[in-house]
Structures are given as C-alpha cells and as structure tokens.
Design an enzyme around this catalytic site. Structure first.
Site, PDB file in Angstrom:
ATOM      1  N   ASN A  11       0.805  -1.229   0.000  1.00  0.00           N
ATOM      2  CA  ASN A  11       0.000   0.000   0.000  1.00  0.00           C
ATOM      3  C   ASN A  11       0.837   1.278   0.000  1.00  0.00           C
ATOM      4  O   ASN A  11       0.282   2.368  -0.145  1.00  0.00           O
ATOM      5  CB  ASN A  11      -0.998   0.026   1.183  1.00  0.00           C
ATOM      6  CG  ASN A  11      -1.983  -1.115   1.093  1.00  0.00           C
ATOM      7  OD1 ASN A  11      -2.600  -1.321   0.045  1.00  0.00           O
ATOM      8  ND2 ASN A  11      -2.116  -1.892   2.152  1.00  0.00           N
ATOM      9  N   ARG A  18      -3.464   8.045  -0.184  1.00  0.00           N
ATOM     10  CA  ARG A  18      -4.132   7.300   0.880  1.00  0.00           C
ATOM     11  C   ARG A  18      -4.044   8.075   2.192  1.00  0.00           C
ATOM     12  O   ARG A  18      -2.953   8.407   2.642  1.00  0.00           O
ATOM     13  CB  ARG A  18      -3.435   5.938   1.048  1.00  0.00           C
ATOM     14  CG  ARG A  18      -3.942   5.120   2.213  1.00  0.00           C
ATOM     15  CD  ARG A  18      -3.319   3.741   2.269  1.00  0.00           C
ATOM     16  NE  ARG A  18      -1.916   3.748   2.619  1.00  0.00           N
ATOM     17  CZ  ARG A  18      -1.358   2.906   3.494  1.00  0.00           C
ATOM     18  NH1 ARG A  18      -2.091   1.992   4.086  1.00  0.00           N
ATOM     19  NH2 ARG A  18      -0.070   2.973   3.744  1.00  0.00           N
ATOM     20  N   TYR A  23      -0.756  10.087   6.539  1.00  0.00           N
ATOM     21  CA  TYR A  23       0.532   9.809   5.888  1.00  0.00           C
ATOM     22  C   TYR A  23       1.106  11.007   5.127  1.00  0.00           C
ATOM     23  O   TYR A  23       2.215  10.925   4.597  1.00  0.00           O
ATOM     24  CB  TYR A  23       0.383   8.619   4.938  1.00  0.00           C
ATOM     25  CG  TYR A  23      -0.045   7.339   5.630  1.00  0.00           C
ATOM     26  CD1 TYR A  23       0.775   6.752   6.602  1.00  0.00           C
ATOM     27  CD2 TYR A  23      -1.258   6.724   5.337  1.00  0.00           C
ATOM     28  CE1 TYR A  23       0.390   5.596   7.254  1.00  0.00           C
ATOM     29  CE2 TYR A  23      -1.659   5.558   5.978  1.00  0.00           C
ATOM     30  CZ  TYR A  23      -0.823   5.003   6.942  1.00  0.00           C
ATOM     31  OH  TYR A  23      -1.206   3.857   7.586  1.00  0.00           O
ATOM     32  N   ALA A  82       1.699  -2.711   6.734  1.00  0.00           N
ATOM     33  CA  ALA A  82       0.941  -3.594   7.636  1.00  0.00           C
ATOM     34  C   ALA A  82       1.636  -4.932   7.877  1.00  0.00           C
ATOM     35  O   ALA A  82       1.326  -5.614   8.863  1.00  0.00           O
ATOM     36  CB  ALA A  82      -0.461  -3.813   7.080  1.00  0.00           C
ATOM     37  N   HIS A 105       8.339   3.813  10.145  1.00  0.00           N
ATOM     38  CA  HIS A 105       6.900   4.044   9.967  1.00  0.00           C
ATOM     39  C   HIS A 105       6.677   5.541   9.882  1.00  0.00           C
ATOM     40  O   HIS A 105       7.165   6.299  10.734  1.00  0.00           O
ATOM     41  CB  HIS A 105       6.083   3.448  11.118  1.00  0.00           C
ATOM     42  CG  HIS A 105       6.169   1.959  11.154  1.00  0.00           C
ATOM     43  ND1 HIS A 105       5.473   1.160  10.277  1.00  0.00           N
ATOM     44  CD2 HIS A 105       6.908   1.134  11.924  1.00  0.00           C
ATOM     45  CE1 HIS A 105       5.776  -0.108  10.521  1.00  0.00           C
ATOM     46  NE2 HIS A 105       6.643  -0.158  11.511  1.00  0.00           N
ATOM     47  N   ARG A 112      -1.995   5.019  17.344  1.00  0.00           N
ATOM     48  CA  ARG A 112      -3.096   4.583  16.481  1.00  0.00           C
ATOM     49  C   ARG A 112      -3.747   3.314  17.059  1.00  0.00           C
ATOM     50  O   ARG A 112      -3.604   3.042  18.245  1.00  0.00           O
ATOM     51  CB  ARG A 112      -2.574   4.395  15.046  1.00  0.00           C
ATOM     52  CG  ARG A 112      -1.994   5.694  14.465  1.00  0.00           C
ATOM     53  CD  ARG A 112      -1.496   5.524  13.055  1.00  0.00           C
ATOM     54  NE  ARG A 112      -2.590   5.177  12.144  1.00  0.00           N
ATOM     55  CZ  ARG A 112      -2.400   4.662  10.919  1.00  0.00           C
ATOM     56  NH1 ARG A 112      -1.159   4.466  10.482  1.00  0.00           N
ATOM     57  NH2 ARG A 112      -3.433   4.363  10.159  1.00  0.00           N
TER      58      ARG A 112
HETATM   59  C1  DQA Z   1       2.832   2.426   8.150  1.00  0.00           C
HETATM   60  C2  DQA Z   1       2.013   2.077   9.397  1.00  0.00           C
HETATM   61  C3  DQA Z   1       1.295   0.750   9.226  1.00  0.00           C
HETATM   62  O1  DQA Z   1       0.521   0.465  10.389  1.00  0.00           O
HETATM   63  C4  DQA Z   1       0.375   0.810   8.023  1.00  0.00           C
HETATM   64  O2  DQA Z   1      -0.255  -0.447   7.826  1.00  0.00           O
HETATM   65  C5  DQA Z   1       1.049   1.280   6.789  1.00  0.00           C
HETATM   66  C6  DQA Z   1       1.988   2.397   6.882  1.00  0.00           C
HETATM   67  C7  DQA Z   1       3.482   3.816   8.272  1.00  0.00           C
HETATM   68  O3  DQA Z   1       4.392   4.090   7.511  1.00  0.00           O
HETATM   69  O4  DQA Z   1       3.041   4.633   9.105  1.00  0.00           O
HETATM   70  O5  DQA Z   1       0.782   0.811   5.692  1.00  0.00           O
HETATM   71  O6  DQA Z   1       3.894   1.469   8.023  1.00  0.00           O
END
Ligand code: DQA
Length: 154
Positions: A11, A18, A23, A82, A105, A112
C-alpha cells in the site's frame, strides 16, 4: 561506495493519495528523491523498491544478505507497512540472512489502533524510526550508514 536498500511494503505505492491526514501528501516518488539525495550526500548509491507481495519482499531480503556480507550493501531501511503487524515470515527472513535493518513508519503507530502497536520486524531491526513523517526515511538512511561504519562494514 555501497548500496543502501530502501524497501517499502504493501500500500505504500498509494502514498500521497491514501489517508493524507495520516501519511501526508508526499508521493512515494518524492520519498525516493529524498532518499537518493541523502544516500548521494553520504557517498553511497540507492536501490529503492516497493512491493505489495510478501514473497517478493522475502526474496529481496534473502538476496540482500549475501550482498551485505560481500561488502556491496550496507543493509536496508524498511517500511513494512501492515506486514510489520502480521508477518512472521518477513521477520524470519531478516533474521535468517542477518540483514541490518532500520525500520521506518511514517505515522506514529503507537498513537493509532492497538493492532499497530506490535511489530514483528522491530524484534530483528537495529533500530526503529516512528511517527516523523517521510523525513524518517533520510534519518534512517543516515543511521544505517553510521551503524555500518561502527560495525566496520564500509
Ligand atoms: C505504516 C504504518 C502501518 O501500520 C500501516 O499499515 C502502513 C503504513 C506507516 O508508515 O506509518 O501501511 O507502516
């Protein structure tokens, strides 16, 4: 000159579109440019990748281990998305080839949902950068390069 690998999990190709409130609005191509600039400043070269497929990420990690041992790669900055919260297979891949990893991250996963509070990857990472937005990537690259130098791997 060695390679710094930057890996992005599922993702993250959607970065900028997104949940921008979580983000931010920076795209993954912008992140690649930030990473390339920092890696070049530090005198190394960048290999920047993203995959939505666990097996492909495992294959990249397996291939990176011998590159580190041969002195051609310093390790990986890795945003597992994730997979951090679900993938024992990726955790075991990193441990299996002893790949030096700095986990990133973008969001503060600890502020969260509860299911984001545990990362299997953190157990095998040299360090973790959390919640600093996309600036976490160049920070993690700097740390990875300094750790490699401390280990005598540059
Ligand atoms: C993430 C945090 C994860 O929990 C989430 O599933 C992501 C992005 C981040 O960069 O904050 O896809 O890795």
């Amino acid at each position: 000159m060695s390679t710094v690998l930057v890996l992005n999990g599922p993702n993250l190709n959607l970065l900028g579109e997104r949940k921008p409130e979580v983000y931010g609005s920076t795209s993954l191509a912008d992140v690649e440019r930030l990473c390339a600039a920092r890696t070049t400043e530090l005198g190394h070269e960048l290999s920047f990748r993203q995959s939505n497929h666990e097996g492909e990420l495992i294959d990249w990690i397996h291939a990176a281990g011998p590159e580190v041992r041969a002195g051609r790669c310093l390790g990986a900055v890795y945003n597992p998305g994730a997979h951090a919260h679900t993938s024992i297979a990726l955790r075991d891949a990193i441990e299996g080839v002893q790949l030096p990893v700095v986990e990133v991250h973008i969001s503060n996963v600890h502020a969260r949902e509860g299911f984001r509070h545990h990362s299997y990857i953190s157990e095998v990472a040299r360090g973790v950068v959390v919640g600093l937005g996309v600036r976490g990537y160049p920070l993690a690259i700097t740390a990875l390069v300094e750790l490699a130098a401390e280990d005598g791997r540059r």
